[in-house]
Motif scaffolding. Structure first.
Motif, short mmCIF file in Angstrom:
data_model
loop_
_atom_site.label_atom_id
_atom_site.label_comp_id
_atom_site.label_asym_id
_atom_site.label_seq_id
_atom_site.Cartn_x
_atom_site.Cartn_y
_atom_site.Cartn_z
N SER A 45 49.09 30.12 46.13
CA SER A 45 48.10 31.20 46.19
C SER A 45 46.77 30.72 46.77
O SER A 45 45.95 31.53 47.20
CB SER A 45 47.87 31.79 44.80
N ALA A 46 46.56 29.41 46.79
CA ALA A 46 45.31 28.87 47.34
C ALA A 46 45.12 29.27 48.79
O ALA A 46 43.99 29.46 49.25
CB ALA A 46 45.29 27.35 47.20
N TRP A 47 46.23 29.41 49.53
CA TRP A 47 46.14 29.89 50.92
C TRP A 47 46.61 31.33 51.06
O TRP A 47 46.09 32.07 51.89
CB TRP A 47 46.94 28.98 51.86
N ALA A 48 47.56 31.74 50.23
CA ALA A 48 48.09 33.10 50.36
C ALA A 48 47.05 34.16 50.02
O ALA A 48 47.13 35.29 50.51
CB ALA A 48 49.31 33.28 49.47
N LYS A 49 46.06 33.80 49.21
CA LYS A 49 45.05 34.79 48.82
C LYS A 49 44.22 35.26 50.01
O LYS A 49 43.55 36.29 49.93
CB LYS A 49 44.14 34.22 47.74
N TYR A 50 44.26 34.52 51.12
CA TYR A 50 43.54 34.93 52.32
C TYR A 50 44.37 35.85 53.22
O TYR A 50 43.88 36.32 54.25
CB TYR A 50 43.12 33.70 53.12
N GLY A 51 45.60 36.12 52.83
CA GLY A 51 46.49 36.90 53.69
C GLY A 51 46.06 38.32 53.94
O GLY A 51 46.47 38.94 54.93
N ARG A 229 30.34 41.19 56.68
CA ARG A 229 31.04 42.13 55.80
C ARG A 229 32.28 41.50 55.18
O ARG A 229 32.64 41.82 54.04
CB ARG A 229 31.41 43.38 56.58
N ALA A 230 32.96 40.62 55.90
CA ALA A 230 34.16 39.99 55.37
C ALA A 230 33.84 39.09 54.17
O ALA A 230 34.59 39.03 53.19
CB ALA A 230 34.86 39.18 56.46
N ILE A 231 32.72 38.39 54.23
CA ILE A 231 32.31 37.54 53.10
C ILE A 231 32.00 38.41 51.88
O ILE A 231 32.40 38.09 50.75
CB ILE A 231 31.11 36.66 53.49
N GLY A 232 31.30 39.52 52.10
CA GLY A 232 31.02 40.43 51.00
C GLY A 232 32.28 41.06 50.43
O GLY A 232 32.44 41.20 49.22
N TYR A 233 33.21 41.43 51.31
CA TYR A 233 34.48 42.02 50.88
C TYR A 233 35.29 40.99 50.08
O TYR A 233 35.92 41.33 49.08
CB TYR A 233 35.26 42.49 52.09
N GLU A 239 36.48 39.10 42.65
CA GLU A 239 36.18 39.66 41.33
C GLU A 239 37.38 40.41 40.77
O GLU A 239 37.67 40.34 39.57
CB GLU A 239 34.96 40.58 41.41
N ARG A 240 38.08 41.11 41.64
CA ARG A 240 39.24 41.89 41.19
C ARG A 240 40.34 40.99 40.66
O ARG A 240 40.97 41.30 39.65
CB ARG A 240 39.77 42.74 42.35
N TYR A 241 40.58 39.87 41.33
CA TYR A 241 41.69 38.99 40.95
C TYR A 241 41.23 37.72 40.23
O TYR A 241 42.06 36.85 39.94
CB TYR A 241 42.49 38.60 42.20
N HIS A 242 39.94 37.62 39.96
CA HIS A 242 39.39 36.48 39.22
C HIS A 242 39.64 35.15 39.93
O HIS A 242 40.08 34.16 39.32
CB HIS A 242 39.96 36.44 37.80
N VAL A 243 39.39 35.16 41.23
CA VAL A 243 39.48 33.93 42.03
C VAL A 243 38.23 33.85 42.89
O VAL A 243 37.46 34.80 42.98
CB VAL A 243 40.74 33.93 42.94
N THR A 244 38.04 32.70 43.52
CA THR A 244 36.91 32.54 44.43
C THR A 244 37.43 32.34 45.86
O THR A 244 38.50 31.76 46.07
CB THR A 244 36.05 31.34 44.04
N TYR A 245 36.67 32.84 46.79
CA TYR A 245 37.00 32.69 48.21
C TYR A 245 35.94 31.84 48.88
O TYR A 245 34.75 31.96 48.58
CB TYR A 245 37.06 34.06 48.89
N SER A 246 36.38 30.98 49.79
CA SER A 246 35.45 30.13 50.53
C SER A 246 34.85 30.90 51.70
O SER A 246 35.59 31.38 52.57
CB SER A 246 36.18 28.90 51.06
N PRO A 247 33.52 31.04 51.74
CA PRO A 247 32.90 31.70 52.90
C PRO A 247 33.22 30.98 54.21
O PRO A 247 33.30 31.62 55.26
CB PRO A 247 31.40 31.64 52.58
N VAL A 248 33.42 29.67 54.14
CA VAL A 248 33.74 28.90 55.34
C VAL A 248 35.11 29.30 55.87
O VAL A 248 35.29 29.51 57.08
CB VAL A 248 33.70 27.38 55.05
N VAL A 249 36.08 29.43 54.98
CA VAL A 249 37.43 29.84 55.39
C VAL A 249 37.42 31.27 55.92
O VAL A 249 38.02 31.56 56.96
CB VAL A 249 38.43 29.70 54.22
N ILE A 250 36.73 32.16 55.22
CA ILE A 250 36.63 33.55 55.67
C ILE A 250 36.04 33.61 57.07
O ILE A 250 36.55 34.29 57.97
CB ILE A 250 35.78 34.39 54.69
N THR A 251 34.94 32.88 57.26
CA THR A 251 34.29 32.86 58.58
C THR A 251 35.23 32.32 59.64
O THR A 251 35.34 32.88 60.74
CB THR A 251 33.02 32.00 58.52
#
Length: 360
Positions: A45-51, A229-233, A239-251
């Motif tokens: 899920s560490a990578w799948a959460k970005y799918g 907007r993607a970082i904010g999303y 928050e919905r799934y209680h995980v954190t997302y890396s802004p660097v990966v999102i970018t």
């Protein structure tokens, strides 16, 4: 001006890749993180959460190919092309999802007859009726974009009008984000994702006419807003799934999405184009429609019966086979019939066959 655009086979492959990213997001991450199944993939899920960012790619592709589809078409031709493309597979998706939900979905999902009937129109969001499947929310976003494109065909699509429209839409996007326009305006503007539609259309203009200063300015501005907007999303999803997302990966992912589509527009990727990728593109829309709730239900009913990785691989294969069946036995036979029923005799339009978004 360049000649009529050829089919972009590489977009067909890109569409299926985006759909598989969304499938993996649901099966490997959001299914268990959202409490729909106890089949857990904690490490993966560490990578799948970005799918879910596959949807962002879908919207960028949609801007490109829907403008390609609308170019040179009359309003009626454009509407017919969208109805023929969208509804047959969608109706099957609703029928399959509703049936599986009624038979096996106890404790997970439920559907009602009025809900199903409203969903058949694809406008269920207007009276705020719940989707039969969670993934249908993107279809409402696409439908609003199609309405804007229909208005463009009524006005008449030209290079100058499209570029003016893109700048106007981008300006409205910033006005919504700044709170200058009321929230209800966002029903049309769609500021959460408008930058993808706008950039996709601008990249089609690049593909068709070549680079000019407007495109060179417009696309980077859209990219900047897309990252913002993607970082904010991502924070909201976290928050919905209680995980954190890396802004660097999102970018990095958003930039990669823009780069790939820019390379396609510049014809850099033509060496990768293969005719067999048409089949990959054909699987995308039915796969997207079928996989989510049906997949969650089957995971929940089959968990413990198989090794989780075998179950995951089997589910993806089953969904791909089901998607092919919908394309082969529903979309292909019904498309010409629907087109004849909805069309009237008129001169053929000089428009390319698009290889679009999940709905393109």
């Amino acid at each position: 001006m360049r000649t009529r655009p050829e089919r972009l086979y590489e977009i067909d492959g890109l569409r299926l890749l985006a759909a598989l990213c969304v499938v993996l997001f649901h099966y490997v991450f959001s299914g268990w993180a959202g409490g729909k199944t106890t089949v857990t993939f904690v490490t993966e899920s560490a990578w799948a959460k970005y799918g879910y960012l596959g949807v962002d790619l879908f919207f960028l592709i949609s801007g490109f190919v829907v403008l390609m589809s609308a170019w040179g078409r009359t309003p009626r031709q454009f509407v017919v092309s969208r109805v023929v493309r969208l509804y047959p597979a969608y109706w099957v998706g609703i029928a399959v999802t509703a049936t599986v939900t009624v038979l096996l979905g106890w404790g997970l999902f439920q559907v009602s007859v009025p809900q199903v009937l409203a969903n058949l129109t694809m406008f269920q969001s207007v009276p705020n009726i719940e989707n039969v499947d969670v993934v249908y929310w993107t279809l409402w976003a696409e439908m609003r974009f199609y309405i804007l494109m229909l208005i463009a065909t009524v006005i008449g699509i030209t290079r100058g009008r499209i570029m003016a429209g893109l700048w106007g839409w981008l300006a409205l996007t910033f006005l919504v984000e700044l709170g200058v326009l009321p929230g209800i305006a966002d029903l049309v503007v769609q500021s959460e994702f408008s930058h993808y539609f706008i950039a996709g259309m601008a990249l089609f203009m690049l593909y068709r006419f070549g680079l000019d200063w407007q495109i060179a300015l417009l696309v980077p501005i859209c990219l900047g807003n897309a990252v913002y907007r993607a970082i904010g999303y991502a924070e909201a999803v976290g928050e919905r799934y209680h995980v954190t997302y890396s802004p660097v990966v999102i970018t990095a992912v958003v930039v990669l999405i823009f780069l790939v589509m820019t390379f396609i527009a510049l014809r850099v990727t033509r060496a990768l184009a293969r005719p067999w990728l048409v089949t990959a593109g054909a699987l995308t829309y039915p796969l997207y429609l079928l996989h989510a709730h049906v997949g969650f239900i089957l995971f929940a009913r089959l968990e413990g019966a198989f090794n989780k990785y075998v179950l995951l691989a089997g589910m993806i294969v089953v969904m791909l086979v089901a998607a092919y069946a919908v394309h082969r036995f529903v979309e292909r036979p019904l498309a010409p019939v629907l087109k004849r029923l909805l069309s009237k005799r008129e001169p053929p339009a000089h428009a390319a066959v698009p290889a679009g978004s999940p709905t393109g």
